[in-house]
Design a protein around this motif. Structure first.
Motif, PDB file in Angstrom:
ATOM      1  N   ASN A 153       0.880  -1.175   0.000  1.00  0.00           N
ATOM      2  CA  ASN A 153       0.000   0.000   0.000  1.00  0.00           C
ATOM      3  C   ASN A 153       0.916   1.223   0.000  1.00  0.00           C
ATOM      4  OD1 ASN A 153      -1.690   2.104   0.487  1.00  0.00           O
ATOM      5  ND2 ASN A 153      -2.633   1.247   2.338  1.00  0.00           N
ATOM      6  N   GLY A 155       0.090   4.257  -0.133  1.00  0.00           N
ATOM      7  CA  GLY A 155      -0.549   5.467   0.401  1.00  0.00           C
ATOM      8  C   GLY A 155       0.370   6.259   1.319  1.00  0.00           C
ATOM      9  N   PRO A 156       0.928   5.651   2.363  1.00  0.00           N
ATOM     10  CA  PRO A 156       1.815   6.396   3.265  1.00  0.00           C
ATOM     11  C   PRO A 156       3.064   6.941   2.559  1.00  0.00           C
ATOM     12  CG  PRO A 156       1.104   4.348   4.279  1.00  0.00           C
ATOM     13  CD  PRO A 156       0.656   4.292   2.864  1.00  0.00           C
ATOM     14  N   LEU A 158       3.221   7.870  -0.570  1.00  0.00           N
ATOM     15  CA  LEU A 158       2.804   9.022  -1.376  1.00  0.00           C
ATOM     16  C   LEU A 158       2.625  10.259  -0.495  1.00  0.00           C
ATOM     17  CD1 LEU A 158       0.207   7.514  -3.892  1.00  0.00           C
ATOM     18  CD2 LEU A 158       2.690   7.660  -4.081  1.00  0.00           C
ATOM     19  N   ALA A 159       2.056  10.044   0.682  1.00  0.00           N
ATOM     20  CA  ALA A 159       1.853  11.177   1.601  1.00  0.00           C
ATOM     21  C   ALA A 159       3.197  11.773   2.006  1.00  0.00           C
ATOM     22  CB  ALA A 159       1.084  10.694   2.827  1.00  0.00           C
ATOM     23  N   PRO A 169       4.748  12.442  -5.469  1.00  0.00           N
ATOM     24  CA  PRO A 169       4.076  11.131  -5.396  1.00  0.00           C
ATOM     25  C   PRO A 169       3.956  10.464  -6.771  1.00  0.00           C
ATOM     26  CG  PRO A 169       2.894  12.729  -4.056  1.00  0.00           C
ATOM     27  CD  PRO A 169       3.954  13.502  -4.809  1.00  0.00           C
ATOM     28  N   HIS A 189      -3.118   0.457 -10.852  1.00  0.00           N
ATOM     29  CA  HIS A 189      -4.319   1.188 -11.279  1.00  0.00           C
ATOM     30  C   HIS A 189      -4.664   0.956 -12.745  1.00  0.00           C
ATOM     31  CE1 HIS A 189      -0.834   3.822 -12.007  1.00  0.00           C
ATOM     32  NE2 HIS A 189      -1.513   4.259 -13.039  1.00  0.00           N
ATOM     33  N   PRO A 223      -5.524   8.370  -6.158  1.00  0.00           N
ATOM     34  CA  PRO A 223      -5.663   9.489  -5.224  1.00  0.00           C
ATOM     35  C   PRO A 223      -5.272  10.793  -5.928  1.00  0.00           C
ATOM     36  CG  PRO A 223      -3.728   8.161  -4.699  1.00  0.00           C
ATOM     37  CD  PRO A 223      -4.447   7.460  -5.798  1.00  0.00           C
ATOM     38  N   CYS A 225      -3.219  13.137  -5.427  1.00  0.00           N
ATOM     39  CA  CYS A 225      -1.781  13.441  -5.562  1.00  0.00           C
ATOM     40  C   CYS A 225      -1.131  12.685  -6.715  1.00  0.00           C
ATOM     41  CB  CYS A 225      -1.044  13.165  -4.256  1.00  0.00           C
ATOM     42  SG  CYS A 225      -1.004  11.428  -3.819  1.00  0.00           S
ATOM     43  N   TYR A 293      -3.228   2.216  -3.231  1.00  0.00           N
ATOM     44  CA  TYR A 293      -2.894   3.512  -2.646  1.00  0.00           C
ATOM     45  C   TYR A 293      -3.713   3.819  -1.394  1.00  0.00           C
ATOM     46  CZ  TYR A 293      -0.647   3.779  -7.144  1.00  0.00           C
ATOM     47  OH  TYR A 293       0.142   3.486  -8.229  1.00  0.00           O
ATOM     48  N   ARG A 294      -4.690   2.958  -1.157  1.00  0.00           N
ATOM     49  CA  ARG A 294      -5.486   3.128   0.055  1.00  0.00           C
ATOM     50  C   ARG A 294      -6.120   1.781   0.355  1.00  0.00           C
ATOM     51  NH1 ARG A 294      -9.269   6.023  -1.925  1.00  0.00           N
ATOM     52  NH2 ARG A 294     -10.907   4.500  -1.641  1.00  0.00           N
ATOM     53  N   ASP A 297      -9.189   0.213  -1.640  1.00  0.00           N
ATOM     54  CA  ASP A 297      -9.499   1.084  -2.790  1.00  0.00           C
ATOM     55  C   ASP A 297      -9.968   0.258  -3.998  1.00  0.00           C
ATOM     56  OD1 ASP A 297      -7.195   0.025  -3.850  1.00  0.00           O
ATOM     57  OD2 ASP A 297      -6.039   1.872  -3.834  1.00  0.00           O
TER      58      ASP A 297
END
Lengths: 368, 237
Positions: A153, A155-156, A158-159, A169, A189, A223, A225, A293-294, A297
């Motif tokens: 994942n 997500g973190p 990318l943040a 990201p 994706h 997401p 970003c 990414y989440r 998702d």
């Protein structure tokens, strides 16, 4: 099969042994201490021993060709001549040791922590393609198969990147996905979008209206970003040069750039059309990594939907490296590709190690 | 990571289990034992046995390649085991080929009516018999000598010579075997064997049949002494 000693000795045998000469009895003998012709052994069980029974059986239909191929590997410095002794002079074992050593030297331990793969060196492009003709080594294959799909994942990560730069990201994800994706199949994706398109085309608008409306929104797969334009090479270089060496974003990006450089270094060989046709009825290769990414998702949802049928037909092995094992250049090149593919996986593992929240996944916990 | 190498049929098998059969001359039972390495480096020994199970025998048979897929039989199948396939064919017209140096060379490449036939493939051996009637034979149906060169009169076994033998023995291979039989050259008769009751012998029979659109005249067939049952079980003799 006649070499093990008998069990349950019968009385007739005991009778005939009356003429046997007496033998000395050692002090430590307890159970067998009495001469057999005086007292019957009774119905005790003895452990059958396998004296003079061969413990191994080897068949060498293609031994000469395998040995010639082993010679090619030694000449190229890929195989170690010392392994011959440890392989009991068997070409098959020697080839196995050579492959074991080669994979080990190209980051096997790192790779095993992130991916569930097998590597095969064979005279057939897949085990079910083996025929009865004995090969001469002129048509050989190295190939990978993923047995289950790794998982990350991002997500973190990318943040983390977004805090450094709004376009970072998308830059990081593109560098990583394109790097490993040059060699191996990922599920990301793009696969999710394709799957949604497939479902949209195949659902009947009237009969399956409810299912159609429940499909994920294609615009929300990524997401926000990730929708930014990735940085160019020079912009990225300038950004990284301004970061501290131990900055987690810089380390993550540098690892991803390292992966990209590794992947760009080698281009996979073309697969002859007749070999491609062999796999025309196969499923697509099992992806080596699912990138979401989440949690929960659309990408994960699409993967969960697609994985139900991923093993319905035999998945195609990928990457597949055909080569001529009687030719030095072709063999050298094939092992270069193999080494490149393994190095890409090891480099990807180094990126994953730096991605916040990612953990090496135990085999029993891996996604199927 | 699993790393595997395959090079043709090279294999290395290690002894893993042994089956022991105990018998009192009338009844028997069997146990299966794992082969263990002796800790003192001496001869390996067999570990404690377990009774042999049907499941084990099934696995063993599978491992030895003696499995039979569940298949629906076409109506002309007479017998089928993992290593034997017997089927029959109705009368048909087929091209036949004769060796260029044989007495039959003038007949080569022409179409001839064929009698109903029974084919048997056992392993890679092909045997052929003819039928006196165009109907599915029963176990006691007498079989006739197949009136072809390269066929043994006694068992009907075909001398395959350069015949392109199909590599497998599945039900679907029947046509391939029939084609292999008719598309190879007939080169010689089995020594001293009578193949037909035709007054002019083998060549006279096929000369008469050349290009004929009529059915094969079964009165020219001679009995083989085999019934379908004995033909099928011939492999066990």
């Amino acid at each position: 099969m006649s070499a093990f000693s008998a069990m349950l000795p019968d009385s007739v045998a005991s009778t005939t042994s009356l003429r046997s000469p007496a033998r000395s009895i050692r002090d430590e003998d307890t159970v067998g201490a009495c001469p057999p012709w005086l007292i019957a052994k009774g119905r005790s069980l003895e452990v059958p021993r396998l004296n003079r029974v061969p413990l191994h059986h080897c068949s060498f239909g293609s031994d000469a060709a395998a040995a010639r191929f082993a010679g090619v590997l030694v000449e190229l410095g890929i195989a170690n001549p010392a392994d011959w002794k440890h392989s009991s002079g068997e070409a098959g074992r020697f080839l196995q040791r050579t492959l074991d050593r080669f994979v080990c030297e190209h980051g096997e331990t790192e790779i095993d922590g992130a991916f569930d793969l097998s590597v095969t060196l064979s005279t057939a492009p897949h085990e079910w393609c083996e025929n009865e003709d004995e090969p001469d080594g002129s048509q050989m294959f190295l190939y990978f198969e993923a047995h289950s799909c790794g998982f990350v994942n991002f997500g973190p990560a990318l943040a983390l990147c977004e805090r450094a730069h709004p376009r970072l990201p998308a830059t990081f994800a593109r560098v990583f996905l394109n790097g490993i994706g040059r060699y191996f199949r990922l599920y990301d994706h793009r696969d999710a979008e394709e799957h949604i398109s497939f479902l949209e085309e195949n659902y009947d608008p009237t009969d399956a209206a409810e299912a159609l409306s429940a499909l994920p929104n294609r615009g929300a797969i990524l997401p926000p970003c990730m929708k930014a334009r990735p940085l160019g090479r020079r912009q990225l270089k300038a950004l990284l040069s301004g970061m501290a060496l131990n900055d987690p974003v810089a380390r993550l990006l540098k690892a991803a750039i390292g992966l990209q450089g590794m992947a760009n270094g080698v281009r996979l060989p073309a697969i002859p059309i007749e070999i491609r046709e062999v796999f025309s009825d196969c499923n697509a290769p099992v992806p080596v990594l699912l990138v979401i990414y989440r949690a929960g998702d659309a990408i994960e949802a699409c993967f969960d939907n697609e994985r139900q049928t991923m093993l319905e037909l035999t998945p195609e092995p990928w990457p597949l490296i055909p080569f001529n094992g009687t030719d030095l250049d072709s063999t050298r090149q094939a092992f270069r590709y193999l080494g490149g593919a393994l190095d890409v996986l090891a480099a990807a593992r180094r990126v994953l190690d730096l991605a916040p929240g990612w953990e090496p996944i135990g085999r029993e916990e891996r996604r199927s | 990571m699993t790393k595997t190498t395959h090079f043709g049929s090279n294999r290395n098998f290690g002894l893993s289990k042994a089956v022991l059969v105990y018998s009192d001359g009338q009844e028997a039972f069997a146990t299966i034992h794992e082969a263990k390495r002796s800790p003192d480096g001496g001869a390996p020994y067999l570990d404690a046995g377990q009774p042999l199970t049907i499941d084990f025998l099934t696995q063993l048979a599978k491992g030895l390649g003696r499995t039979t897929r569940c298949e629906i039989f076409p109506p002309n199948i007479l017998a089928y085991t993992p290593d034997m396939l017997v089927w029959w064919t109705r009368p048909q017209h087929r091209v036949m080929f004769y060796g260029g140096s044989s007495d039959g060379r003038s007949l080569s490449g022409k179409v001839f009516p064929q009698p109903p036939l029974v084919f048997k493939v056992c392993g890679s051996a092909l045997s052929v018999r003819a039928l006196g009637e165009d109907r599915r034979p029963q176990p006691n149906t007498p079989l006739m000598v197949a009136p072809y060169w390269n066929c043994d009169r006694q068992g009907g076994r075909v001398c395959q010579g350069s015949m392109r033998v199909p590599g497998n023995l599945c039900l679907a291979a029947r046509k391939a075997w029939e084609n292999a039989f008719f598309e190879s050259e007939f080169t010689h008769a089995a020594l001293g064997a009578t193949l037909t009751a035709h007054p002019e012998g083998f060549l006279g029979l096929w000369r008469d049949l050349t290009g004929s659109e009529a059915d094969f005249s079964v009165e020219y067939l001679i009995t083989s002494g085999d019934s379908l049952r004995s033909f099928v079980h011939g492999r066990e003799e």
